[in-house]
Design an enzyme around this catalytic site. Sequence first.
Site, PDB file in Angstrom:
ATOM      1  N   SER A 133     -17.742   9.839  -0.653  1.00  0.00           N
ATOM      2  CA  SER A 133     -19.175   9.979  -0.385  1.00  0.00           C
ATOM      3  C   SER A 133     -19.966   8.887  -1.087  1.00  0.00           C
ATOM      4  O   SER A 133     -19.564   8.379  -2.139  1.00  0.00           O
ATOM      5  CB  SER A 133     -19.642  11.346  -0.889  1.00  0.00           C
ATOM      6  OG  SER A 133     -21.042  11.430  -0.938  1.00  0.00           O
ATOM      7  N   TYR A 144     -20.996  17.705  -7.225  1.00  0.00           N
ATOM      8  CA  TYR A 144     -20.317  17.344  -5.973  1.00  0.00           C
ATOM      9  C   TYR A 144     -19.917  15.869  -5.988  1.00  0.00           C
ATOM     10  O   TYR A 144     -18.766  15.515  -5.719  1.00  0.00           O
ATOM     11  CB  TYR A 144     -21.222  17.624  -4.769  1.00  0.00           C
ATOM     12  CG  TYR A 144     -20.790  16.917  -3.506  1.00  0.00           C
ATOM     13  CD1 TYR A 144     -19.687  17.362  -2.788  1.00  0.00           C
ATOM     14  CD2 TYR A 144     -21.474  15.787  -3.040  1.00  0.00           C
ATOM     15  CE1 TYR A 144     -19.272  16.700  -1.642  1.00  0.00           C
ATOM     16  CE2 TYR A 144     -21.072  15.130  -1.907  1.00  0.00           C
ATOM     17  CZ  TYR A 144     -19.972  15.585  -1.207  1.00  0.00           C
ATOM     18  OH  TYR A 144     -19.555  14.926  -0.071  1.00  0.00           O
ATOM     19  N   LYS A 163     -16.046  13.786  -6.168  1.00  0.00           N
ATOM     20  CA  LYS A 163     -15.613  12.679  -5.304  1.00  0.00           C
ATOM     21  C   LYS A 163     -15.197  11.471  -6.140  1.00  0.00           C
ATOM     22  O   LYS A 163     -14.171  10.831  -5.871  1.00  0.00           O
ATOM     23  CB  LYS A 163     -16.729  12.301  -4.331  1.00  0.00           C
ATOM     24  CG  LYS A 163     -17.083  13.367  -3.310  1.00  0.00           C
ATOM     25  CD  LYS A 163     -15.906  13.698  -2.409  1.00  0.00           C
ATOM     26  CE  LYS A 163     -16.281  14.667  -1.303  1.00  0.00           C
ATOM     27  NZ  LYS A 163     -15.122  15.031  -0.443  1.00  0.00           N
TER      28      LYS A 163
END
Length: 330
Positions: free
Chosen positions: A124, A148, A152
């Site tokens: 991402s 989040y 990643k």
Amino acid sequence: MNILVTGGTGYIGSHTVVELLNKGHSVVIVDNLSNSKIETLDKIKEITEKKVKFYKIDVTEEEKLEEVFTDNKFEGIIHFAGFKAVGESVKKPLMYYYNNLVSTMILVKLAEKYSVNKFVFSSSATVYGDNEVPFVETMKLLETTNPYGETKAMSERILKDIAKEDLNFSAILLRYFNPVGAHKSGLIGELPSGIPNNLMPYISQVASGKLEKLRVFGNDYDTIDGTGVRDYIHVVDLAKGHVAAIEKSKSGTSIYNLGSGRGTSVLELIKAFENANNLKIPYEIVERRSGDIAKCYADASKAKKELDWETELGIYDMCKDTWKFEKNNK
């Protein structure tokens, strides 16, 4: 190739499965259906006229997942499975760290055990943190602004280290930006459970009357109109980027931005949706959302040069296809 796709009934996963099948690859899907529906398999078959093998398994369950590897001979893995909501990750960080990191580590462990050397990871743009735009693959990553994004970034580091140690291993890290839109058939698209976390499905649910109005998180950012700017990419273009990445994979670590290279503000996207579909979207400005940054868009020139990939569908297509899917799934 016979390719394992984790999270293959999800939004991006299902579109990627369609594009893989269209290119003649075989696909096995593993998904726990926590954020998708089993009916997606029928829709994939309707679009492609091909069946895929499916296992309802959580990727963090190593013993069950290993049975999939013993039952099938894989030549590549595309790993989508994971939690993905920025706001939720801020509220439930441990849940995100456990699910997203453990799933990656188990998959890599099994990939090495069963000699599956091509590994495409769904990363991402959040790994760049609050960096200067446009984001380019060679820039130094700043601290991510939410758990989040950190999962990643940490998964990327795991895969890079594996590729350093195993010279046959191909770690392809795809940093993509804001996927929106749906398949042109209107059969598959983004269908979130509950109130959407992402902007475009929120807009489409307001348009359909499921939600009263859109909440715009902040209008005091240093942007063209004060609202957050993002790089929106049609999910079909994104899916084709995954196919190109696994087909052109090479040993070592390869990192690619998958984006349009253009920034669009929240208010600009609302207006584009209204114009494309002849609708009015009521909205209200609310406080900024924790973990968000002002601007995020890509330099996607590396993917064009090395993968011969670039976006083909624009904002108009994204808005039209989203609304067609929403109407088909009321």
